[in-house]
Design a protein around this motif. Structure first.
Motif, PDB file in Angstrom:
ATOM      1  N   TRP A 178       0.830  -1.190   0.000  1.00  0.00           N
ATOM      2  CA  TRP A 178       0.000   0.000   0.000  1.00  0.00           C
ATOM      3  C   TRP A 178       0.876   1.257   0.000  1.00  0.00           C
ATOM      4  CZ3 TRP A 178      -0.416   3.503   4.262  1.00  0.00           C
ATOM      5  CH2 TRP A 178       0.323   3.133   5.390  1.00  0.00           C
ATOM      6  N   GLY A 179       0.215   2.412  -0.089  1.00  0.00           N
ATOM      7  CA  GLY A 179       0.929   3.674  -0.016  1.00  0.00           C
ATOM      8  C   GLY A 179       1.830   3.920  -1.204  1.00  0.00           C
ATOM      9  N   ILE A 180       3.048   4.384  -0.943  1.00  0.00           N
ATOM     10  CA  ILE A 180       3.965   4.769  -2.011  1.00  0.00           C
ATOM     11  C   ILE A 180       4.261   3.600  -2.937  1.00  0.00           C
ATOM     12  CG2 ILE A 180       6.320   5.532  -2.508  1.00  0.00           C
ATOM     13  CD1 ILE A 180       6.194   7.162   0.090  1.00  0.00           C
ATOM     14  N   THR A 181       4.535   2.421  -2.376  1.00  0.00           N
ATOM     15  CA  THR A 181       4.885   1.264  -3.203  1.00  0.00           C
ATOM     16  C   THR A 181       3.743   0.902  -4.143  1.00  0.00           C
ATOM     17  OG1 THR A 181       6.313   0.447  -1.437  1.00  0.00           O
ATOM     18  CG2 THR A 181       5.695  -1.116  -3.155  1.00  0.00           C
ATOM     19  N   ALA A 182       2.525   0.841  -3.625  1.00  0.00           N
ATOM     20  CA  ALA A 182       1.373   0.546  -4.477  1.00  0.00           C
ATOM     21  C   ALA A 182       1.139   1.665  -5.474  1.00  0.00           C
ATOM     22  CB  ALA A 182       0.130   0.326  -3.623  1.00  0.00           C
ATOM     23  N   GLY A 183       1.371   2.919  -5.066  1.00  0.00           N
ATOM     24  CA  GLY A 183       1.207   4.035  -5.984  1.00  0.00           C
ATOM     25  C   GLY A 183       2.175   3.967  -7.150  1.00  0.00           C
ATOM     26  N   ILE A 184       3.417   3.566  -6.885  1.00  0.00           N
ATOM     27  CA  ILE A 184       4.405   3.426  -7.958  1.00  0.00           C
ATOM     28  C   ILE A 184       4.046   2.259  -8.867  1.00  0.00           C
ATOM     29  CG2 ILE A 184       6.824   2.834  -8.420  1.00  0.00           C
ATOM     30  CD1 ILE A 184       7.549   4.538  -5.957  1.00  0.00           C
ATOM     31  N   LEU A 185       3.574   1.155  -8.304  1.00  0.00           N
ATOM     32  CA  LEU A 185       3.139   0.027  -9.129  1.00  0.00           C
ATOM     33  C   LEU A 185       1.956   0.426 -10.010  1.00  0.00           C
ATOM     34  CD1 LEU A 185       3.479  -2.825  -6.509  1.00  0.00           C
ATOM     35  CD2 LEU A 185       4.784  -2.623  -8.642  1.00  0.00           C
ATOM     36  N   ARG A 186       1.035   1.203  -9.455  1.00  0.00           N
ATOM     37  CA  ARG A 186      -0.086   1.691 -10.255  1.00  0.00           C
ATOM     38  C   ARG A 186       0.421   2.592 -11.389  1.00  0.00           C
ATOM     39  NH1 ARG A 186      -5.331   0.648 -11.861  1.00  0.00           N
ATOM     40  NH2 ARG A 186      -6.078   2.557 -12.842  1.00  0.00           N
ATOM     41  N   ALA A 187       1.425   3.428 -11.102  1.00  0.00           N
ATOM     42  CA  ALA A 187       1.997   4.293 -12.135  1.00  0.00           C
ATOM     43  C   ALA A 187       2.665   3.459 -13.238  1.00  0.00           C
ATOM     44  CB  ALA A 187       3.001   5.254 -11.508  1.00  0.00           C
ATOM     45  N   LEU A 188       3.318   2.358 -12.850  1.00  0.00           N
ATOM     46  CA  LEU A 188       3.921   1.461 -13.839  1.00  0.00           C
ATOM     47  C   LEU A 188       2.840   0.859 -14.725  1.00  0.00           C
ATOM     48  CD1 LEU A 188       6.440  -0.084 -14.898  1.00  0.00           C
ATOM     49  CD2 LEU A 188       5.937  -1.833 -13.171  1.00  0.00           C
ATOM     50  N   TYR A 189       1.759   0.408 -14.120  1.00  0.00           N
ATOM     51  CA  TYR A 189       0.637  -0.149 -14.893  1.00  0.00           C
ATOM     52  C   TYR A 189       0.111   0.884 -15.879  1.00  0.00           C
ATOM     53  CZ  TYR A 189      -4.205  -1.077 -16.003  1.00  0.00           C
ATOM     54  OH  TYR A 189      -5.391  -1.198 -16.681  1.00  0.00           O
ATOM     55  N   GLU A 190      -0.131   2.086 -15.426  1.00  0.00           N
ATOM     56  CA  GLU A 190      -0.755   3.092 -16.295  1.00  0.00           C
ATOM     57  C   GLU A 190       0.181   3.492 -17.442  1.00  0.00           C
ATOM     58  OE1 GLU A 190      -2.070   6.297 -13.836  1.00  0.00           O
ATOM     59  OE2 GLU A 190      -3.635   5.099 -12.881  1.00  0.00           O
ATOM     60  N   ARG A 191       1.485   3.513 -17.215  1.00  0.00           N
ATOM     61  CA  ARG A 191       2.406   3.932 -18.269  1.00  0.00           C
ATOM     62  C   ARG A 191       2.702   2.805 -19.252  1.00  0.00           C
ATOM     63  NH1 ARG A 191       5.905   7.841 -19.941  1.00  0.00           N
ATOM     64  NH2 ARG A 191       5.232   9.267 -18.302  1.00  0.00           N
ATOM     65  N   VAL A 192       2.859   1.575 -18.756  1.00  0.00           N
ATOM     66  CA  VAL A 192       3.311   0.489 -19.628  1.00  0.00           C
ATOM     67  C   VAL A 192       2.152  -0.351 -20.186  1.00  0.00           C
ATOM     68  CG1 VAL A 192       4.688  -1.644 -19.697  1.00  0.00           C
ATOM     69  CG2 VAL A 192       5.538   0.386 -18.496  1.00  0.00           C
ATOM     70  N   TYR A 193       1.063  -0.481 -19.425  1.00  0.00           N
ATOM     71  CA  TYR A 193       0.017  -1.443 -19.786  1.00  0.00           C
ATOM     72  C   TYR A 193      -1.214  -0.814 -20.392  1.00  0.00           C
ATOM     73  CZ  TYR A 193       2.442  -5.326 -17.572  1.00  0.00           C
ATOM     74  OH  TYR A 193       3.346  -6.305 -17.270  1.00  0.00           O
ATOM     75  N   THR A 194      -1.398   0.497 -20.284  1.00  0.00           N
ATOM     76  CA  THR A 194      -2.592   1.122 -20.848  1.00  0.00           C
ATOM     77  C   THR A 194      -2.251   1.793 -22.169  1.00  0.00           C
ATOM     78  OG1 THR A 194      -2.235   3.167 -19.622  1.00  0.00           O
ATOM     79  CG2 THR A 194      -3.585   1.485 -18.564  1.00  0.00           C
ATOM     80  N   PRO A 195      -3.216   1.928 -23.064  1.00  0.00           N
ATOM     81  CA  PRO A 195      -2.956   2.541 -24.374  1.00  0.00           C
ATOM     82  C   PRO A 195      -2.478   3.965 -24.242  1.00  0.00           C
ATOM     83  CG  PRO A 195      -5.068   1.379 -24.373  1.00  0.00           C
ATOM     84  CD  PRO A 195      -4.593   1.406 -22.947  1.00  0.00           C
TER      85      PRO A 195
END
Length: 227
Positions: free
Chosen positions: A210-227
């Motif tokens: 949770w927190g920063i670590t989950a936020g960074i993972l979410r940012a990775l998803y949005e940059r690499v996995y979304t159109p």
């Protein structure tokens, strides 16, 4: 912090949970194409704890901004994993929380990459010779005033770790596919210092990220996995 009963699923996902996971080769290709080639060290951080809790920004702006970096280590296994750490339980800050290897950028470091590699060596004994950087995510501004640059890298799987007990209690791996599935992402809200704090979270088996670590993972998803 006092928990609010409901954890809300993140609703802005664009990839469903039945899609095939990216192979390691596909992930590397997408990451190289979509990650930042040069870290943003001075611009307005587009990511941070203030994204879901805007009230934090006033608190952060009153603090001196300090540079930091974390390594997002993707292990080059047939089914890629992400190496995470459990911070030592005796630490004064963020004790017992799941995090990436990382810390403050020191003057002798070669920028965020040098800091991330040094911290990974110091915390878990990960040799920098096994790390192949792919690029950078947008800087993440923490509520404590750290401007964190995430360094995404591929790590050869034949590593051996030596944990620093002064900083880390445990190191473990979580499948990259699990972390990049939007159905595993939730937003939780809790009371903190008299205000309601909302943050990203995900739980793998009994491990709560949770927190920063989950936020960074979410940012990775949005940059690499979304159109």
């Amino acid at each position: 912090m006092t928990a609010v009963p409901h954890a809300l699923p993140t609703t802005d996902a664009t990839i469903d949970d039945v899609s095939a996971p990216l192979t390691l080769e596909d992930f590397v290709a997408r990451a190289r194409a979509r990650l930042l080639a040069v870290p943003d060290l001075t611009g307005e951080p587009p990511r941070g704890d203030h994204e879901l809790t805007p009230e934090f920004r006033v608190l952060v702006d009153a603090l001196p901004v300090r540079g930091a970096a974390v390594l997002v280590p993707v292990i080059a296994r047939p089914e890629p994993t992400v190496l995470l750490t459990l911070r030592a339980s005796h630490l004064a800050n963020h004790a017992g929380q799941i995090s990436f290897p990382g810390g403050k950028i020191d003057p002798q470091d070669d920028g965020p990459l040098g800091a991330a590699l040094r911290e990974a060596e110091e915390e878990v004994g990960l040799s920098r010779h096994l790390v192949r950087p792919l690029g950078y995510l947008d800087a993440y501004l923490s509520r404590t005033g750290f401007r964190i640059v995430p360094v995404v890298a591929i790590v050869e799987p034949d590593f051996a770790l030596t944990l620093n007990p002064g900083e880390v209690d445990e190191a473990f791996e979580v499948p990259l596919d699990f972390l990049m599935r939007p159905g595993n992402h939730v937003r939780e809200t809790r009371e903190w210092l008299g205000m309601m704090r909302t943050f990203h979270a995900m739980t793998f088996e009994k491990r709560r990220i949770w927190g920063i670590t989950a936020g960074i993972l979410r940012a990775l998803y949005e940059r690499v996995y979304t159109p």
